[in-house]
Design a protein around this motif. Structure first.
Motif, PDB file in Angstrom:
ATOM      1  N   VAL A  11       0.836  -1.199   0.000  1.00  0.00           N
ATOM      2  CA  VAL A  11       0.000   0.000   0.000  1.00  0.00           C
ATOM      3  C   VAL A  11       0.873   1.251   0.000  1.00  0.00           C
ATOM      4  O   VAL A  11       0.607   2.220  -0.719  1.00  0.00           O
ATOM      5  N   LEU A  12       1.936   1.242   0.804  1.00  0.00           N
ATOM      6  CA  LEU A  12       2.841   2.396   0.841  1.00  0.00           C
ATOM      7  C   LEU A  12       3.564   2.576  -0.485  1.00  0.00           C
ATOM      8  O   LEU A  12       3.738   3.697  -0.963  1.00  0.00           O
ATOM      9  N   LYS A  13       3.992   1.475  -1.096  1.00  0.00           N
ATOM     10  CA  LYS A  13       4.703   1.567  -2.375  1.00  0.00           C
ATOM     11  C   LYS A  13       3.780   2.076  -3.475  1.00  0.00           C
ATOM     12  O   LYS A  13       4.209   2.842  -4.343  1.00  0.00           O
ATOM     13  N   ILE A  14       2.513   1.687  -3.432  1.00  0.00           N
ATOM     14  CA  ILE A  14       1.546   2.201  -4.406  1.00  0.00           C
ATOM     15  C   ILE A  14       1.280   3.680  -4.141  1.00  0.00           C
ATOM     16  O   ILE A  14       1.212   4.487  -5.073  1.00  0.00           O
ATOM     17  N   ALA A  15       1.163   4.058  -2.863  1.00  0.00           N
ATOM     18  CA  ALA A  15       0.900   5.458  -2.519  1.00  0.00           C
ATOM     19  C   ALA A  15       2.055   6.361  -2.953  1.00  0.00           C
ATOM     20  O   ALA A  15       1.832   7.478  -3.421  1.00  0.00           O
ATOM     21  N   PHE A  16       3.284   5.871  -2.814  1.00  0.00           N
ATOM     22  CA  PHE A  16       4.455   6.665  -3.208  1.00  0.00           C
ATOM     23  C   PHE A  16       4.874   6.427  -4.654  1.00  0.00           C
ATOM     24  O   PHE A  16       5.848   7.026  -5.120  1.00  0.00           O
ATOM     25  N   LYS A  17       4.168   5.534  -5.346  1.00  0.00           N
ATOM     26  CA  LYS A  17       4.448   5.189  -6.750  1.00  0.00           C
ATOM     27  C   LYS A  17       5.915   4.786  -6.925  1.00  0.00           C
ATOM     28  O   LYS A  17       6.633   5.325  -7.765  1.00  0.00           O
ATOM     29  N   THR A  18       6.361   3.846  -6.085  1.00  0.00           N
ATOM     30  CA  THR A  18       7.726   3.366  -6.151  1.00  0.00           C
ATOM     31  C   THR A  18       7.738   1.852  -6.244  1.00  0.00           C
ATOM     32  O   THR A  18       6.746   1.192  -5.980  1.00  0.00           O
ATOM     33  N   THR A  19       8.887   1.338  -6.625  1.00  0.00           N
ATOM     34  CA  THR A  19       9.088  -0.107  -6.662  1.00  0.00           C
ATOM     35  C   THR A  19      10.234  -0.452  -5.725  1.00  0.00           C
ATOM     36  O   THR A  19      10.956   0.442  -5.247  1.00  0.00           O
ATOM     37  N   ASN A  20      10.407  -1.749  -5.476  1.00  0.00           N
ATOM     38  CA  ASN A  20      11.518  -2.188  -4.619  1.00  0.00           C
ATOM     39  C   ASN A  20      12.856  -1.756  -5.191  1.00  0.00           C
ATOM     40  O   ASN A  20      13.760  -1.367  -4.451  1.00  0.00           O
ATOM     41  N   GLY A  21      13.002  -1.818  -6.511  1.00  0.00           N
ATOM     42  CA  GLY A  21      14.261  -1.421  -7.149  1.00  0.00           C
ATOM     43  C   GLY A  21      14.579   0.049  -6.928  1.00  0.00           C
ATOM     44  O   GLY A  21      15.731   0.422  -6.688  1.00  0.00           O
ATOM     45  N   GLU A  22      13.563   0.905  -7.036  1.00  0.00           N
ATOM     46  CA  GLU A  22      13.784   2.341  -6.816  1.00  0.00           C
ATOM     47  C   GLU A  22      14.175   2.626  -5.359  1.00  0.00           C
ATOM     48  O   GLU A  22      15.027   3.479  -5.094  1.00  0.00           O
ATOM     49  N   ILE A  23      13.535   1.910  -4.447  1.00  0.00           N
ATOM     50  CA  ILE A  23      13.865   2.112  -3.030  1.00  0.00           C
ATOM     51  C   ILE A  23      15.277   1.637  -2.747  1.00  0.00           C
ATOM     52  O   ILE A  23      16.037   2.304  -2.034  1.00  0.00           O
ATOM     53  N   ARG A  24      15.664   0.501  -3.318  1.00  0.00           N
ATOM     54  CA  ARG A  24      17.044   0.015  -3.155  1.00  0.00           C
ATOM     55  C   ARG A  24      18.041   1.014  -3.740  1.00  0.00           C
ATOM     56  O   ARG A  24      19.086   1.282  -3.129  1.00  0.00           O
ATOM     57  N   THR A  25      17.734   1.559  -4.910  1.00  0.00           N
ATOM     58  CA  THR A  25      18.622   2.554  -5.522  1.00  0.00           C
ATOM     59  C   THR A  25      18.753   3.774  -4.625  1.00  0.00           C
ATOM     60  O   THR A  25      19.859   4.304  -4.436  1.00  0.00           O
ATOM     61  N   PHE A  26      17.633   4.222  -4.066  1.00  0.00           N
ATOM     62  CA  PHE A  26      17.652   5.357  -3.144  1.00  0.00           C
ATOM     63  C   PHE A  26      18.538   5.068  -1.933  1.00  0.00           C
ATOM     64  O   PHE A  26      19.346   5.913  -1.521  1.00  0.00           O
ATOM     65  N   LEU A  27      18.408   3.873  -1.358  1.00  0.00           N
ATOM     66  CA  LEU A  27      19.220   3.506  -0.199  1.00  0.00           C
ATOM     67  C   LEU A  27      20.699   3.395  -0.548  1.00  0.00           C
ATOM     68  O   LEU A  27      21.565   3.801   0.236  1.00  0.00           O
ATOM     69  N   VAL A  28      21.008   2.853  -1.728  1.00  0.00           N
ATOM     70  CA  VAL A  28      22.411   2.735  -2.145  1.00  0.00           C
ATOM     71  C   VAL A  28      23.014   4.117  -2.359  1.00  0.00           C
ATOM     72  O   VAL A  28      24.160   4.376  -1.952  1.00  0.00           O
ATOM     73  N   ILE A  29      22.249   5.021  -2.984  1.00  0.00           N
ATOM     74  CA  ILE A  29      22.761   6.387  -3.176  1.00  0.00           C
ATOM     75  C   ILE A  29      22.979   7.065  -1.827  1.00  0.00           C
ATOM     76  O   ILE A  29      24.004   7.731  -1.604  1.00  0.00           O
ATOM     77  N   GLY A  30      22.030   6.901  -0.899  1.00  0.00           N
ATOM     78  CA  GLY A  30      22.193   7.471   0.442  1.00  0.00           C
ATOM     79  C   GLY A  30      23.406   6.904   1.156  1.00  0.00           C
ATOM     80  O   GLY A  30      24.156   7.632   1.809  1.00  0.00           O
ATOM     81  N   LEU A  31      23.629   5.597   1.019  1.00  0.00           N
ATOM     82  CA  LEU A  31      24.797   4.969   1.639  1.00  0.00           C
ATOM     83  C   LEU A  31      26.093   5.469   1.006  1.00  0.00           C
ATOM     84  O   LEU A  31      27.078   5.711   1.707  1.00  0.00           O
ATOM     85  N   ALA A  32      26.078   5.649  -0.312  1.00  0.00           N
ATOM     86  CA  ALA A  32      27.275   6.156  -0.998  1.00  0.00           C
ATOM     87  C   ALA A  32      27.595   7.582  -0.556  1.00  0.00           C
ATOM     88  O   ALA A  32      28.765   7.922  -0.311  1.00  0.00           O
ATOM     89  N   ILE A  33      26.563   8.418  -0.425  1.00  0.00           N
ATOM     90  CA  ILE A  33      26.787   9.791   0.039  1.00  0.00           C
ATOM     91  C   ILE A  33      27.314   9.788   1.467  1.00  0.00           C
ATOM     92  O   ILE A  33      28.253  10.527   1.803  1.00  0.00           O
ATOM     93  N   PHE A  34      26.738   8.938   2.326  1.00  0.00           N
ATOM     94  CA  PHE A  34      27.214   8.835   3.704  1.00  0.00           C
ATOM     95  C   PHE A  34      28.678   8.407   3.739  1.00  0.00           C
ATOM     96  O   PHE A  34      29.487   8.990   4.471  1.00  0.00           O
ATOM     97  N   CYS A  35      29.020   7.384   2.946  1.00  0.00           N
ATOM     98  CA  CYS A  35      30.411   6.899   2.919  1.00  0.00           C
ATOM     99  C   CYS A  35      31.364   7.972   2.411  1.00  0.00           C
ATOM    100  O   CYS A  35      32.477   8.120   2.931  1.00  0.00           O
TER     101      CYS A  35
END
Length: 153
Positions: free
Chosen positions: A59-83
């Motif tokens: 329901v949350l993924k539909i509400a935000f119009k995202t997929t698991n792949g997009e969320i993973r990409t977002f997390l990887v980019i956030g981790l890369a910026i943190f590193c």
């Protein structure tokens, strides 16, 4: 800058305040809502990472119009910026340590003697001695607040 002295007779004090029942109930409800929100956000990201597609995260993924792949990409980019920032700050710290040394130059402050207090000319000798003896003292005039007035008089 000098470090403060450790207290010799340090006691642990727990302050307990009496709060009205209504305030306690509101506090528990608001706290529970925020904990529930944190759990939902954590499950949203965790379900995308491990690939779980249940009805709640769906329901949350539909509400935000995202997929698991997009969320993973977002997390990887956030981790890369943190590193990147972690590495940059670590290298900056290492550079400063090498150039300027460890900068652990703090020392314990010297004990204040009665003569040091007299030289400040903020308190009379009698007041200083009474401060040394008494556990509680009350001044008619704040000696620190009115120093400019005494200097001009």
């Amino acid at each position: 800058m000098e470090q403060s002295r450790p207290r010799l007779n340090e006691e642990q004090i727990m302050i307990q305040a009496k709060q009205p029942l209504a305030r306690l109930v509101v506090s528990i409800i608001v706290s529970s809502v925020f904990w529930l929100y944190c759990a939902i956000v954590l499950w949203f990201f965790l379900s995308a990472v491990i690939g779980v597609n249940d009805r709640y995260s769906g329901v949350l993924k539909i509400a935000f119009k995202t997929t698991n792949g997009e969320i993973r990409t977002f997390l990887v980019i956030g981790l890369a910026i943190f590193c990147f920032f972690f590495l940059a700050l670590f290298l900056w710290r290492s550079y400063n340590k090498k150039r300027f040394g460890s900068l652990n130059r703090r020392k314990e402050p010297a004990y204040t003697s009665i003569k040091d207090l007299e030289r400040l000319e903020l308190l009379s000798k009698d007041q200083i001695q009474e401060l040394q003896r008494a556990q509680y003292i009350e001044f008619d005039v704040n000696p620190l607040k009115h120093t400019e007035e005494r200097k001009h008089a």
